[in-house]
Enzyme design. Structure first.
Site, PDB file in Angstrom:
ATOM      1  N   ARG A  20       0.834  -1.196   0.000  1.00  0.00           N
ATOM      2  CA  ARG A  20       0.000   0.000   0.000  1.00  0.00           C
ATOM      3  C   ARG A  20       0.868   1.244   0.000  1.00  0.00           C
ATOM      4  O   ARG A  20       2.009   1.212   0.460  1.00  0.00           O
ATOM      5  CB  ARG A  20      -0.907   0.034   1.250  1.00  0.00           C
ATOM      6  CG  ARG A  20      -1.934  -1.078   1.320  1.00  0.00           C
ATOM      7  CD  ARG A  20      -2.868  -0.812   2.486  1.00  0.00           C
ATOM      8  NE  ARG A  20      -3.963  -1.765   2.546  1.00  0.00           N
ATOM      9  CZ  ARG A  20      -3.943  -2.904   3.240  1.00  0.00           C
ATOM     10  NH1 ARG A  20      -2.853  -3.204   3.922  1.00  0.00           N
ATOM     11  NH2 ARG A  20      -4.981  -3.706   3.244  1.00  0.00           N
ATOM     12  N   THR A  21       0.292   2.345  -0.502  1.00  0.00           N
ATOM     13  CA  THR A  21       0.953   3.638  -0.389  1.00  0.00           C
ATOM     14  C   THR A  21       0.664   4.190   0.993  1.00  0.00           C
ATOM     15  O   THR A  21      -0.437   4.661   1.274  1.00  0.00           O
ATOM     16  CB  THR A  21       0.431   4.622  -1.476  1.00  0.00           C
ATOM     17  OG1 THR A  21       0.651   4.054  -2.763  1.00  0.00           O
ATOM     18  CG2 THR A  21       1.168   5.955  -1.379  1.00  0.00           C
ATOM     19  N   LEU A  22       1.644   4.082   1.884  1.00  0.00           N
ATOM     20  CA  LEU A  22       1.463   4.560   3.244  1.00  0.00           C
ATOM     21  C   LEU A  22       1.780   6.047   3.359  1.00  0.00           C
ATOM     22  O   LEU A  22       1.314   6.710   4.275  1.00  0.00           O
ATOM     23  CB  LEU A  22       2.351   3.766   4.203  1.00  0.00           C
ATOM     24  CG  LEU A  22       2.134   2.249   4.196  1.00  0.00           C
ATOM     25  CD1 LEU A  22       3.075   1.589   5.192  1.00  0.00           C
ATOM     26  CD2 LEU A  22       0.700   1.918   4.537  1.00  0.00           C
ATOM     27  N   ASP A  79       0.018   6.329  -7.641  1.00  0.00           N
ATOM     28  CA  ASP A  79      -1.432   6.178  -7.454  1.00  0.00           C
ATOM     29  C   ASP A  79      -2.194   6.752  -8.646  1.00  0.00           C
ATOM     30  O   ASP A  79      -3.241   6.226  -9.037  1.00  0.00           O
ATOM     31  CB  ASP A  79      -1.873   6.872  -6.160  1.00  0.00           C
ATOM     32  CG  ASP A  79      -1.512   6.072  -4.918  1.00  0.00           C
ATOM     33  OD1 ASP A  79      -1.034   4.935  -5.076  1.00  0.00           O
ATOM     34  OD2 ASP A  79      -1.698   6.581  -3.806  1.00  0.00           O
TER      35      ASP A  79
END
Length: 247
Positions: A20-22, A79
């Site tokens: 995931r893009t944290l 994203d």
């Protein structure tokens, strides 16, 4: 368990786990868009920052979506690429119906609001602010559309929009000078005025811009170009003069 804990547990077990893009790493800057007499115009610079470092200088963040729409994205670039993949699948599925109709900007904007809100509810947001503009024939003739949606699903329509720093610096200019009957040349002048303000005031902006337009005849994305600048303003010569804590 949070996302960090999930990845740590997966790594301990020898697997990759869910990625995931944290936190946004490679980010694009402001996008400015507005309606004009014949359609919608959109602009942004071509820079992308790696943290606070301006790492990439030829990143295109305006894309055509189907026959009637343009999308511009600021925020995490990976994203944004994922969103473009979603839109490719959507437009391909729509084309395969072969029913003589195609998705317009209003439908695509509604789709994006659901995607962004859905990902936000999963605590796995897409770290972007998106501007969606287009023109499509409707019951009242050619209908221009311009809307935006952010990473938590907040969305709205307007005659002119800006994301990022432009939401603070460019919107006041657009509110004061925008007109519904502006020609394409007048629209470009106003857009360039906003881009220059951002270039002077935003450290993440670069002097390499891309402009796109969409009308009933289709979309056009122009090659990047630079604007003439003037760094001789007195405020630039001694920017810290009179500031608290300076010598």
């Amino acid at each position: 368990m949070d996302a960090c804990g999930t990845q740590a547990a997966a790594a301990a077990a020898g697997g990759e786990g869910t990625q995931r893009t944290l936190y946004p790493y490679v980010t694009g800057n402001s996008v400015i868009a507005m309606k004009y007499k014949d359609g919608v115009i959109m602009a942004c610079d071509t820079g992308a920052s790696y943290g606070s470092t301006l790492r990439y200088k030829s990143v295109e963040r305006i894309k055509a979506v189907g026959k009637h729409s343009l999308i511009g994205g600021s925020g995490e670039f990976s994203d944004f690429q994922e969103i473009l993949r979603y839109l490719d699948e959507l437009t391909l599925s729509d084309h395969m119906w072969d029913d003589g109709n195609s998705l317009g900007p209003k439908e695509i904007h509604a789709y994006l609001t659901r995607v962004m809100y859905n990902r936000r509810n999963k605590f796995d947001p897409l770290w972007n602010s998106l501007v969606l503009g287009g023109v499509k024939k409707g019951p009242k003739g050619d209908e221009k559309y311009l809307g935006m949606v952010n990473m938590i699903g907040t969305h709205f329509e307007d005659n002119h929009l800006a994301t990022g720093f432009g939401n603070h610096m460019a919107i006041p200019i657009l509110r004061a000078e925008w007109r519904e009957d502006m020609t394409f040349e007048e629209a470009i002048k106003l857009i360039e005025k906003c881009l220059l303000v951002l270039l002077y005031r935003d450290r993440s902006s670069i002097n390499k811009f891309q402009i796109a337009k969409i009308t009933t005849e289709g979309s056009t994305i122009y090659p990047p170009y630079a604007l003439k600048t003037n760094w001789g303003f007195s405020a630039f010569e001694n920017p810290s003069k009179g500031a608290v804590g300076t010598w």
